[in-house]
Design an enzyme around this catalytic site. Structure first.
Site, PDB file in Angstrom:
ATOM      1  N   THR A  46      38.317  31.710  39.010  1.00  0.00           N
ATOM      2  CA  THR A  46      36.997  32.352  39.010  1.00  0.00           C
ATOM      3  C   THR A  46      35.887  31.317  38.918  1.00  0.00           C
ATOM      4  O   THR A  46      34.904  31.371  39.664  1.00  0.00           O
ATOM      5  CB  THR A  46      36.888  33.318  37.822  1.00  0.00           C
ATOM      6  OG1 THR A  46      37.956  34.254  37.879  1.00  0.00           O
ATOM      7  CG2 THR A  46      35.565  34.050  37.840  1.00  0.00           C
ATOM      8  N   TYR A 109      40.132  45.679  42.469  1.00  0.00           N
ATOM      9  CA  TYR A 109      39.631  46.807  43.258  1.00  0.00           C
ATOM     10  C   TYR A 109      40.702  47.868  43.519  1.00  0.00           C
ATOM     11  O   TYR A 109      40.466  49.053  43.343  1.00  0.00           O
ATOM     12  CB  TYR A 109      39.019  46.356  44.593  1.00  0.00           C
ATOM     13  CG  TYR A 109      38.346  47.497  45.336  1.00  0.00           C
ATOM     14  CD1 TYR A 109      37.095  47.957  44.940  1.00  0.00           C
ATOM     15  CD2 TYR A 109      38.973  48.140  46.392  1.00  0.00           C
ATOM     16  CE1 TYR A 109      36.489  49.021  45.579  1.00  0.00           C
ATOM     17  CE2 TYR A 109      38.377  49.210  47.044  1.00  0.00           C
ATOM     18  CZ  TYR A 109      37.138  49.646  46.637  1.00  0.00           C
ATOM     19  OH  TYR A 109      36.543  50.709  47.272  1.00  0.00           O
ATOM     20  N   TYR A 135      47.330  36.356  35.130  1.00  0.00           N
ATOM     21  CA  TYR A 135      45.951  36.296  34.656  1.00  0.00           C
ATOM     22  C   TYR A 135      45.463  37.714  34.457  1.00  0.00           C
ATOM     23  O   TYR A 135      45.288  38.466  35.423  1.00  0.00           O
ATOM     24  CB  TYR A 135      45.092  35.532  35.668  1.00  0.00           C
ATOM     25  CG  TYR A 135      43.631  35.360  35.296  1.00  0.00           C
ATOM     26  CD1 TYR A 135      43.155  35.599  34.011  1.00  0.00           C
ATOM     27  CD2 TYR A 135      42.708  34.948  36.252  1.00  0.00           C
ATOM     28  CE1 TYR A 135      41.821  35.441  33.680  1.00  0.00           C
ATOM     29  CE2 TYR A 135      41.367  34.776  35.940  1.00  0.00           C
ATOM     30  CZ  TYR A 135      40.935  35.027  34.658  1.00  0.00           C
ATOM     31  OH  TYR A 135      39.599  34.872  34.338  1.00  0.00           O
ATOM     32  N   ARG A 140      36.908  42.042  34.951  1.00  0.00           N
ATOM     33  CA  ARG A 140      36.587  41.678  36.338  1.00  0.00           C
ATOM     34  C   ARG A 140      37.389  42.484  37.350  1.00  0.00           C
ATOM     35  O   ARG A 140      36.889  42.793  38.432  1.00  0.00           O
ATOM     36  CB  ARG A 140      36.855  40.183  36.577  1.00  0.00           C
ATOM     37  CG  ARG A 140      35.750  39.266  36.066  1.00  0.00           C
ATOM     38  CD  ARG A 140      36.013  37.836  36.510  1.00  0.00           C
ATOM     39  NE  ARG A 140      34.965  36.930  36.064  1.00  0.00           N
ATOM     40  CZ  ARG A 140      33.894  36.595  36.763  1.00  0.00           C
ATOM     41  NH1 ARG A 140      33.695  37.105  37.964  1.00  0.00           N
ATOM     42  NH2 ARG A 140      33.013  35.743  36.287  1.00  0.00           N
ATOM     43  N   LYS A 164      47.495  34.189  31.075  1.00  0.00           N
ATOM     44  CA  LYS A 164      46.143  33.868  30.633  1.00  0.00           C
ATOM     45  C   LYS A 164      45.514  35.176  30.183  1.00  0.00           C
ATOM     46  O   LYS A 164      45.278  36.076  31.003  1.00  0.00           O
ATOM     47  CB  LYS A 164      45.331  33.231  31.766  1.00  0.00           C
ATOM     48  CG  LYS A 164      43.867  32.962  31.388  1.00  0.00           C
ATOM     49  CD  LYS A 164      43.061  32.431  32.567  1.00  0.00           C
ATOM     50  CE  LYS A 164      41.586  32.268  32.173  1.00  0.00           C
ATOM     51  NZ  LYS A 164      40.755  31.809  33.316  1.00  0.00           N
ATOM     52  N   ILE A 206      42.851  28.247  28.971  1.00  0.00           N
ATOM     53  CA  ILE A 206      42.343  27.934  30.307  1.00  0.00           C
ATOM     54  C   ILE A 206      40.854  28.186  30.223  1.00  0.00           C
ATOM     55  O   ILE A 206      40.402  29.322  30.126  1.00  0.00           O
ATOM     56  CB  ILE A 206      43.045  28.767  31.387  1.00  0.00           C
ATOM     57  CG1 ILE A 206      44.542  28.392  31.415  1.00  0.00           C
ATOM     58  CG2 ILE A 206      42.401  28.545  32.748  1.00  0.00           C
ATOM     59  CD1 ILE A 206      45.373  29.216  32.387  1.00  0.00           C
TER      60      ILE A 206
END
Length: 294
Positions: A46, A109, A135, A140, A164, A206
């Site tokens: 990201t 999405y 992740y 998000r 993560k 991270i």
């Protein structure tokens, strides 16, 4: 054995004025990280603005990073997508060119079910022979890897090795680690929760913060790994105002401004991301200078 322990930087991607990748500055930033104790480089995540890269550009940036790092520290390639086939192709290319692992974000999405997540990540893992770090960032992506799902994948698929965790939900993290019985390598995905997550069995972070404070982020993680949680907590609490400033606008808007402040030509952001507001810039600069003792 874990891909890495300690502070992995979710490295920003410097751009030229025309929006192309500034590879000379990228090399400087990589060297700065390694010279200051960063334990791993996470490229095209990201923070690296992978969302606005073409697939070929994404692959080129990953390859460049692998070549420039030249085995000095592990390189973990961001290789996620909301399309499973694209995630497979990005992962295969990273593995082919020498990545030590891939970081695979939950498909965004689409809002996959938990069964869909298992099938997606299993397809990625089976396509490559290097480790996969999941992740989980529901804020998000709109989808959450439930603790039972994460544990099932790490137990059932040999090269799905860790996660993560950017949920911000310590109760969920604790439940996952209780169910895992040691099968998950846990990394904080929240710079403000590194020490709490490491107290639950995490082995590092991270980090966005590490872009501008690699030595301090590394030292915080090492103290926690050595059992010096008081020393790690001291760094964590001191860093919190800067962490807040680094997330005053959506990442990586503030961190690219912060990189400019410490002498890196981070360059512009790609739309739809825009330049940090002047008010937030002033707060960021003040907190950066305070934390770095400048």
């Amino acid at each position: 054995m874990a891909v890495f322990k300690g502070a992995g930087v979710a490295i920003a991607t410097p751009f030229n004025g025309d929006g192309s990748v500034n590879y000379d500055e990228f090399a400087r930033l990589i060297d700065f990280q390694i010279d200051n104790g960063t334990d791993a480089i996470i490229v095209c995540g990201t923070t690296g603005e992978s969302a606005t890269m073409t697939e070929e550009e994404h692959k080129e940036v990953v390859r460049y990073c692998i070549d420039h790092v030249n085995k000095r520290v592990p390189v973990i390639a961001g290789a996620g997508s909301n399309c499973t086939q694209t995630a497979v192709e990005l992962s295969e290319d990273a593995a082919k060119h020498g990545a030590d692992a891939v970081l695979s974000v939950t498909p965004y999405y689409n809002k996959a079910t938990q069964d869909g997540l298992i099938e997606h990540f299993t397809a990625v893992a089976k396509a490559i022979d290097i480790p996969v770090i999941l992740y989980n960032v529901p804020s998000r992506t709109g989808v959450n890897i439930q603790p039972e799902t994460a544990v099932r994948m790490c137990k059932d698929v040999d090269n799905i090795v860790g996660i993560k965790d950017a949920t911000g939900n310590l109760a969920q993290t604790a439940k996952m680690m209780q169910l895992a019985e040691g099968c998950i390598d846990l990394y904080s995905g929240e710079d403000g929760l590194v020490v709490p997550i490491m107290s639950l069995g995490g082995i590092g972070v991270i980090s966005v913060l590490s872009n501008v404070a690699p030595r301090q982020t590394h030292d915080m993680c090492m103290k926690a790994l050595e059992g010096d949680f008081a020393g790690a907590c001291e760094i964590q609490l001191k860093a919190l105002p800067l962490v807040d400033a680094l997330f005053s606008e959506v990442n990586p808007i503030p961190v690219k401004a912060a990189l400019e402040m410490i002498g890196f030509a981070a360059g512009p952001l790609r739309l739809p991301l825009t330049t940090i507001t002047e008010a937030n810039r002033k707060v960021l600069e003040a907190e950066l200078n305070k934390f770095l003792g400048r």
